[in-house]
Write a protein that holds these residues in place. Structure first.
Motif, PDB file in Angstrom:
ATOM      1  N   GLY A 168       4.134   1.079  16.909  1.00 27.61           N
ATOM      2  CA  GLY A 168       5.307   1.421  15.863  1.00 27.61           C
ATOM      3  C   GLY A 168       4.965   0.466  14.693  1.00 27.61           C
ATOM      4  N   VAL A 169       3.908  -0.064  14.610  1.00 26.19           N
ATOM      5  CA  VAL A 169       3.404  -0.957  13.396  1.00 26.19           C
ATOM      6  C   VAL A 169       2.910   0.275  12.389  1.00 26.19           C
ATOM      7  N   LEU A 170       3.838   0.051  11.274  1.00 27.39           N
ATOM      8  CA  LEU A 170       3.455   1.037  10.142  1.00 27.39           C
ATOM      9  C   LEU A 170       2.935   0.432   9.017  1.00 27.39           C
ATOM     10  N   ARG A 171       1.750   0.619   8.482  1.00 25.83           N
ATOM     11  CA  ARG A 171       0.976   0.080   7.472  1.00 25.83           C
ATOM     12  C   ARG A 171       1.027   1.061   6.448  1.00 25.83           C
ATOM     13  N   GLY A 172       1.542   0.709   5.240  1.00 30.35           N
ATOM     14  CA  GLY A 172       1.357   1.641   3.970  1.00 30.35           C
ATOM     15  C   GLY A 172       2.817   2.224   3.315  1.00 30.35           C
ATOM     16  N   LEU A 173       2.736   2.808   2.783  1.00 32.86           N
ATOM     17  CA  LEU A 173       1.626   3.540   1.880  1.00 32.86           C
ATOM     18  C   LEU A 173       1.330   2.696   0.624  1.00 32.86           C
ATOM     19  N   VAL A 218     -14.456   1.276   2.906  1.00 31.18           N
ATOM     20  CA  VAL A 218     -13.959   1.421   1.450  1.00 31.18           C
ATOM     21  C   VAL A 218     -15.023   1.306   0.499  1.00 31.18           C
ATOM     22  N   ASP A 219     -14.835   2.077  -0.515  1.00 29.24           N
ATOM     23  CA  ASP A 219     -15.773   2.138  -1.696  1.00 29.24           C
ATOM     24  C   ASP A 219     -15.548   1.290  -2.677  1.00 29.24           C
ATOM     25  N   ASN A 220     -14.740   0.418  -2.742  1.00 30.93           N
ATOM     26  CA  ASN A 220     -14.310  -0.456  -3.857  1.00 30.93           C
ATOM     27  C   ASN A 220     -13.713  -1.761  -3.210  1.00 30.93           C
ATOM     28  N   TYR A 221     -13.904  -2.960  -3.683  1.00 23.97           N
ATOM     29  CA  TYR A 221     -13.467  -3.998  -3.156  1.00 23.97           C
ATOM     30  C   TYR A 221     -12.154  -4.325  -3.368  1.00 23.97           C
ATOM     31  N   TYR A 222     -11.374  -5.086  -2.176  1.00 27.37           N
ATOM     32  CA  TYR A 222     -10.022  -5.014  -2.023  1.00 27.37           C
ATOM     33  C   TYR A 222      -9.826  -6.089  -3.666  1.00 27.37           C
ATOM     34  N   ASN A 223      -8.650  -5.633  -4.404  1.00 27.24           N
ATOM     35  CA  ASN A 223      -8.163  -6.151  -5.419  1.00 27.24           C
ATOM     36  C   ASN A 223      -6.706  -6.394  -5.361  1.00 27.24           C
ATOM     37  N   GLN A 224      -6.017  -7.433  -5.052  1.00 26.73           N
ATOM     38  CA  GLN A 224      -4.801  -7.359  -4.668  1.00 26.73           C
ATOM     39  C   GLN A 224      -3.806  -7.388  -5.853  1.00 26.73           C
ATOM     40  N   GLU A 225      -4.395  -7.675  -7.188  1.00 27.17           N
ATOM     41  CA  GLU A 225      -3.776  -7.488  -8.511  1.00 27.17           C
ATOM     42  C   GLU A 225      -3.364  -5.957  -8.489  1.00 27.17           C
ATOM     43  N   ALA A 226      -4.417  -5.012  -8.043  1.00 22.93           N
ATOM     44  CA  ALA A 226      -4.394  -3.710  -8.341  1.00 22.93           C
ATOM     45  C   ALA A 226      -3.687  -2.832  -7.423  1.00 22.93           C
ATOM     46  N   GLU A 227      -3.219  -3.523  -6.100  1.00 22.02           N
ATOM     47  CA  GLU A 227      -2.597  -3.176  -5.059  1.00 22.02           C
ATOM     48  C   GLU A 227      -1.188  -2.371  -5.229  1.00 22.02           C
ATOM     49  N   ARG A 228      -0.921  -1.285  -5.110  1.00 24.15           N
ATOM     50  CA  ARG A 228       0.169  -0.449  -5.148  1.00 24.15           C
ATOM     51  C   ARG A 228       0.829   0.157  -3.940  1.00 24.15           C
ATOM     52  N   GLY A 229       1.933   0.575  -3.800  1.00 28.94           N
ATOM     53  CA  GLY A 229       2.493   0.993  -2.723  1.00 28.94           C
ATOM     54  C   GLY A 229       3.620   2.302  -3.194  1.00 28.94           C
ATOM     55  N   ILE A 230       3.982   2.885  -2.066  1.00 28.44           N
ATOM     56  CA  ILE A 230       5.115   3.829  -1.870  1.00 28.44           C
ATOM     57  C   ILE A 230       5.772   3.738  -0.582  1.00 28.44           C
ATOM     58  N   ILE A 231       6.984   3.647  -0.798  1.00 29.95           N
ATOM     59  CA  ILE A 231       7.950   3.403   0.567  1.00 29.95           C
ATOM     60  C   ILE A 231       7.778   4.531   1.567  1.00 29.95           C
ATOM     61  N   TYR A 232       7.451   3.823   2.840  1.00 30.82           N
ATOM     62  CA  TYR A 232       7.328   5.128   3.651  1.00 30.82           C
ATOM     63  C   TYR A 232       8.019   6.281   3.975  1.00 30.82           C
ATOM     64  N   ASP A 291       5.883  -4.048   2.722  1.00 32.79           N
ATOM     65  CA  ASP A 291       6.111  -2.566   2.718  1.00 32.79           C
ATOM     66  C   ASP A 291       7.543  -1.877   2.785  1.00 32.79           C
ATOM     67  N   LYS A 292       8.087  -3.168   3.228  1.00 36.02           N
ATOM     68  CA  LYS A 292       9.917  -2.720   3.108  1.00 36.02           C
ATOM     69  C   LYS A 292      10.244  -2.438   1.780  1.00 36.02           C
ATOM     70  N   ASN A 332      12.318   9.795   0.368  1.00 35.10           N
ATOM     71  CA  ASN A 332      12.820  11.377   0.420  1.00 35.10           C
ATOM     72  C   ASN A 332      12.094  12.504   0.043  1.00 35.10           C
ATOM     73  N   PHE A 333      11.435  12.267  -1.311  1.00 30.76           N
ATOM     74  CA  PHE A 333      10.791  13.454  -1.718  1.00 30.76           C
ATOM     75  C   PHE A 333       9.655  13.770  -0.910  1.00 30.76           C
ATOM     76  N   LEU A 334       8.870  12.583  -0.503  1.00 30.37           N
ATOM     77  CA  LEU A 334       7.807  13.076   0.412  1.00 30.37           C
ATOM     78  C   LEU A 334       8.078  13.455   1.804  1.00 30.37           C
ATOM     79  N   GLY A 335       9.122  12.805   2.251  1.00 20.98           N
ATOM     80  CA  GLY A 335       9.581  13.176   3.661  1.00 20.98           C
ATOM     81  C   GLY A 335       8.783  13.342   4.612  1.00 20.98           C
ATOM     82  N   ILE A 336       7.954  12.337   4.896  1.00 19.08           N
ATOM     83  CA  ILE A 336       6.847  12.096   5.765  1.00 19.08           C
ATOM     84  C   ILE A 336       7.678  11.921   7.010  1.00 19.08           C
ATOM     85  N   ASP A 337       7.059  12.734   8.314  1.00 22.82           N
ATOM     86  CA  ASP A 337       7.428  12.751   9.478  1.00 22.82           C
ATOM     87  C   ASP A 337       6.704  11.764  10.076  1.00 22.82           C
ATOM     88  N   TRP A 338       6.920  10.485  10.450  1.00 22.72           N
ATOM     89  CA  TRP A 338       6.139   9.607  11.031  1.00 22.72           C
ATOM     90  C   TRP A 338       6.009   9.549  12.855  1.00 22.72           C
TER      91      TRP A 338
END
Ligand SMILES: Cc1cn([C@H]2C[C@H](O)[C@@H](COP(=O)(O)OP(=O)(O)O[C@H]3O[C@H](C)C(=O)[C@H](O)[C@H]3O)O2)c(=O)[nH]c1=O
Length: 188
Positions: free
Chosen positions: A56-61, A134-148, A170-171, A151-157
């Protein structure tokens, strides 16, 4: 290793050749030459990550903005996950499309996710160990996300909402329409 283009052709499913014997098994989990021959361009992984999750742990997007965008080669060494990749390359023919693939200790599949995609996964087994390059180092300032549950994506988890365990970060991710997406369909 067999390489198979998915419905989003730049996202590649990698199926290893497993050698089983009475001691257990062996397989080559990564080979730069055959991998790059199939992908068609050099990919220089520079960081390995490992994450443990429960069911049930959901990491992302998640994704990182250029010039810190990351390609990822993901696999599961314990348990199973539903791995989800979203095309966020504006003008790409598959922009806004997603694919979802079960990756597990059992099938030993790997997924190559190029730069220009958002990535997430949900644990399907009680214990999950998720490992990726990964082929580029972690950069917290450059991190972005999309809510899991955009509605537009309509992902079936595959799991009920009440089964999901999601970080406060992530929420609070933005909707797809408000996300910082990648310009045009080019390799970053
Ligand atoms: C990703 C990362 C995180 N961290 C630190 C930052 C936090 O203190 C802690 C947990 O990070 P976070 O909650 O962002 O971890 P995930 O939710 O698993 O993030 C990953 O989840 C999705 C599915 C991805 O594809 C990305 O690789 C990555 O964003 O590890 C680091 O020190 N280095 C790193 O490369």
């Amino acid at each position: 290793m067999k390489f198979i283009k998915t419905e989003i052709p730049e996202v590649v499913l990698c199926k290893p050749t497993v050698f089983n014997d009475d001691r257990g098994y062996f397989f080559e989990s990564f080979k730069k030459n055959t991998f790059e021959n199939f992908i068609g361009y050099p990919v220089n992984f520079c960081q390995d990550n490992e994450a443990k999750s429960t069911k049930g742990v959901l990491r992302g997007l998640h994704y990182q903005l250029p010039p810190f965008a990351q390609s990822k080669l993901v696999r599961v060494v314990k348990g199973s996950v539903l791995d989800v990749v979203v095309d966020i390359r504006k003008n790409a023919p598959t922009f806004g499309k997603y694919i979802a693939i079960e990756i597990s200790e059992e099938n030993k599949y790997q997924l190559f996710i190029p730069r220009g995609f958002a990535h997430g996964y949900v644990g399907l087994s009680d214990e999950v160990i998720f490992m990726y390059k990964v082929d580029n180092y972690y950069n917290q300032e450059a991190e972005r996300g999309i809510i899991y549950n955009d509605n537009f994506l309509g992902i079936d988890w595959k799991l009920d909402e009440k089964e999901l365990i999601i970080s406060e970060k992530d929420k609070a991710q933005p909707l797809f329409k408000n996300a910082d997406i990648f310009e045009n369909n080019k390799t970053y």
